[in-house]
Write an enzyme that holds these catalytic residues in place. Structure first.
Site, PDB file in Angstrom:
ATOM      1  N   ILE A 217      82.537 -58.866  78.346  1.00  0.00           N
ATOM      2  CA  ILE A 217      83.228 -60.149  78.318  1.00  0.00           C
ATOM      3  C   ILE A 217      84.653 -60.012  78.863  1.00  0.00           C
ATOM      4  CG2 ILE A 217      84.052 -61.977  76.769  1.00  0.00           C
ATOM      5  CD1 ILE A 217      81.698 -61.085  74.855  1.00  0.00           C
TER       6      ILE A 217
ATOM      7  N   SER B 258      83.953 -63.156  66.027  1.00  0.00           N
ATOM      8  CA  SER B 258      82.505 -63.267  66.203  1.00  0.00           C
ATOM      9  C   SER B 258      81.975 -64.131  65.074  1.00  0.00           C
ATOM     10  CB  SER B 258      81.855 -61.889  66.112  1.00  0.00           C
ATOM     11  OG  SER B 258      80.448 -62.022  65.963  1.00  0.00           O
TER      12      SER B 258
ATOM     13  N   TYR C  70      81.506 -53.911  60.717  1.00  0.00           N
ATOM     14  CA  TYR C  70      81.834 -54.729  61.901  1.00  0.00           C
ATOM     15  C   TYR C  70      82.129 -56.174  61.469  1.00  0.00           C
ATOM     16  CZ  TYR C  70      81.133 -57.294  66.305  1.00  0.00           C
ATOM     17  OH  TYR C  70      81.292 -58.128  67.387  1.00  0.00           O
TER      18      TYR C  70
ATOM     19  N   LYS D 123      85.574 -58.387  61.863  1.00  0.00           N
ATOM     20  CA  LYS D 123      85.617 -59.671  62.581  1.00  0.00           C
ATOM     21  C   LYS D 123      86.198 -60.766  61.676  1.00  0.00           C
ATOM     22  CE  LYS D 123      85.046 -58.194  66.176  1.00  0.00           C
ATOM     23  NZ  LYS D 123      85.711 -58.502  67.452  1.00  0.00           N
TER      24      LYS D 123
END
Ligand SMILES: NC(=O)c1ccc[n+]([C@@H]2O[C@H](COP(=O)([O-])OP(=O)(O)OC[C@H]3O[C@@H](n4cnc5c(N)ncnc54)[C@H](OP(=O)(O)O)[C@@H]3O)[C@@H](O)[C@H]2O)c1
Ligand SMILES: *[C@@H]1O[C@H](CO)[C@@H](O)[C@H](O)[C@H]1NC(C)=O
Ligand SMILES: *[C@@H]1O[C@H](CO)[C@@H](O)[C@H](O)[C@H]1NC(C)=O
Ligand SMILES: *[C@@H]1O[C@H](CO)[C@@H](O)[C@H](O)[C@H]1NC(C)=O
Length: 318
Positions: free
Chosen positions: A48, A170, A202, A206
């Protein structure tokens, strides 16, 4: 025969529903001029980040790729320059898993670049391990490294006028938990060698990205700098490189069929960078090029303030 048709109908229907929800596409319509402006994209060498850098270079921005690997960055720069005709994409070394490297990057940047208009905190990973300074790797790279980077560059963003900070979060933040007191004692937000354990870590990191943006917006109130966090969609990139082989076998076919490509995955980041008039939405969470509501955990004032304080302490800023 009938069963076959029914099955085909269900599969097609399912596919259409998925492409309208979880895998929905959107397009950035923002047109803010970036010629003469300077942008930093962390992790801009692939995925990205690379698609974001390419788009901004095409629009005439000076783009600094803040990456940990010189060869990968140089090869991305060659691709971007070839595709856009830009000659204003440069590499500066940044390893977010080292607070020393973050300080070194900021020092070099502030010494050599006269302005900063957009800081895109894009780099991230799903993996197990620790940073150089002993933090859980996902907390350390996805949140803490970017926290220090932003803090060190904030003055330059203010000087340049309407600076923006865009942080890649996210939708996984929804499954995240941030226990700041446990974090303060242990320097990580979950560990473990099983994939699901570092997937939990993770998600926690986020959620930190969302809380960081929430708190940063408050602290920027009264300046002309604004900040946003982003769910880019579910995008086919190298993010799953550190998951187990059997998970890769499962992810890969789905990824080819349904996941967005990096170009589509860059659109919401670009929206937050380029859309005029979103300044009143500073601190908010965006997906599909629009601000979305976050769940209560993502806008908890007490947690975001404590996370900020503990992050400052970890970085030696307080
Ligand atoms: N893909 C998705 O579906 C998805 C969904 C939601 C959110 N996101 C978020 O989007 C962002 C970009 O991810 P992506 O999907 O484009 O992943 P990617 O293809 O794996 O790219 C991640 C980038 O981060 C860099 N990076 C990792 N550790 C670093 C470190 N210690 N210092 C500096 N750079 C580092 C990588 O550099 P190297 O190439 O050198 O490793 C790479 O350039 C991440 O924050 C991710 O959490 C992605
Ligand atoms: C910014 O400050 C103003 C006035 O002090 C206040 O009304 C507003 O709610 C604040 N905005 C945020 C995002 O904190
Ligand atoms: C913010 O921008 C406005 C309009 O350009 C300007 O009048 C104001 O002085 C700026 N504020 C700060 C704190 O720089
Ligand atoms: C992730 O995988 C890459 C490539 O497969 C490897 O070089 C890297 O060391 C791994 N990172 C972590 C933190 O496990």
């Amino acid at each position: 025969m009938f069963q076959l048709l029914l099955l085909a109908g269900v599969v097609l229907g399912g596919y259409i529903v998925l492409t309208q929800t979880l895998f929905k596409r959107s397009r950035c319509k923002g047109t803010a001029a970036v010629a003469g402006k300077t942008v930093i994209v962390t992790g801009g060498n692939t995925g990205i980040g690379k698609a974001t850098a390419l788009h901004l270079a095409r629009r005439g921005a000076r783009v600094v790729l803040a990456c940990r690997n010189r060869d990968k960055a140089q090869s991305a720069i060659a691709d971007i320059e070839q595709e856009t005709g830009s000659t204003d994409v440069v590499y500066m070394h940044l390893d977010l898993a080292s607070l020393k490297s973050v300080r070194c990057f900021a020092e070099t940047f502030l010494k050599t670049e006269s302005r900063l208009d957009l800081l895109i905190n894009n780099a991230g990973l799903v993996a197990d391990g620790q940073t150089e300074d002993g933090f859980g790797i996902e907390f350390g790279v996805n949140h803490l490294g970017h926290f220090l980077l932003t803090r060190l560059l904030l003055e330059r963003l203010k000087e340049s006028g309407r600076g923006r900070v865009v942080t890649l979060a996210s939708m996984a933040y929804r499954w995240g938990r941030v226990d700041v007191e446990a974090l303060a004692a242990s320097k990580h937000l979950g560990t473990g060698t099983y994939s699901w354990q570092f997937f939990q870590a993770y998600c926690n990191s986020k959620l930190c990205n969302v809380l960081f943006t929430h708190e940063l917006a408050k602290r920027l109130n009264g300046t002309n700098v604004t900040c946003y966090c982003v769910h880019p969609g579910i995008v086919h990139t190298e993010l799953s490189r550190n998951v187990s082989l059997w998970q890769k076998l499962f992810i890969e076919p789905v990824a080819r069929l349904l996941f967005l490509d990096p170009e589509a995955g860059a659109q919401t980041t670009l929206h937050c960078a380029l859309q005029e008039g979103i300044e009143p939405l500073s601190g908010r969470y965006f997906s599909c090029c629009a601000a979305q509501e976050v769940c209560a955990r993502g806008r908890d004032d007490a947690t975001s303030r404590r996370l900020w304080e503990v992050s400052e302490r970890f970085c030696g800023l307080s």
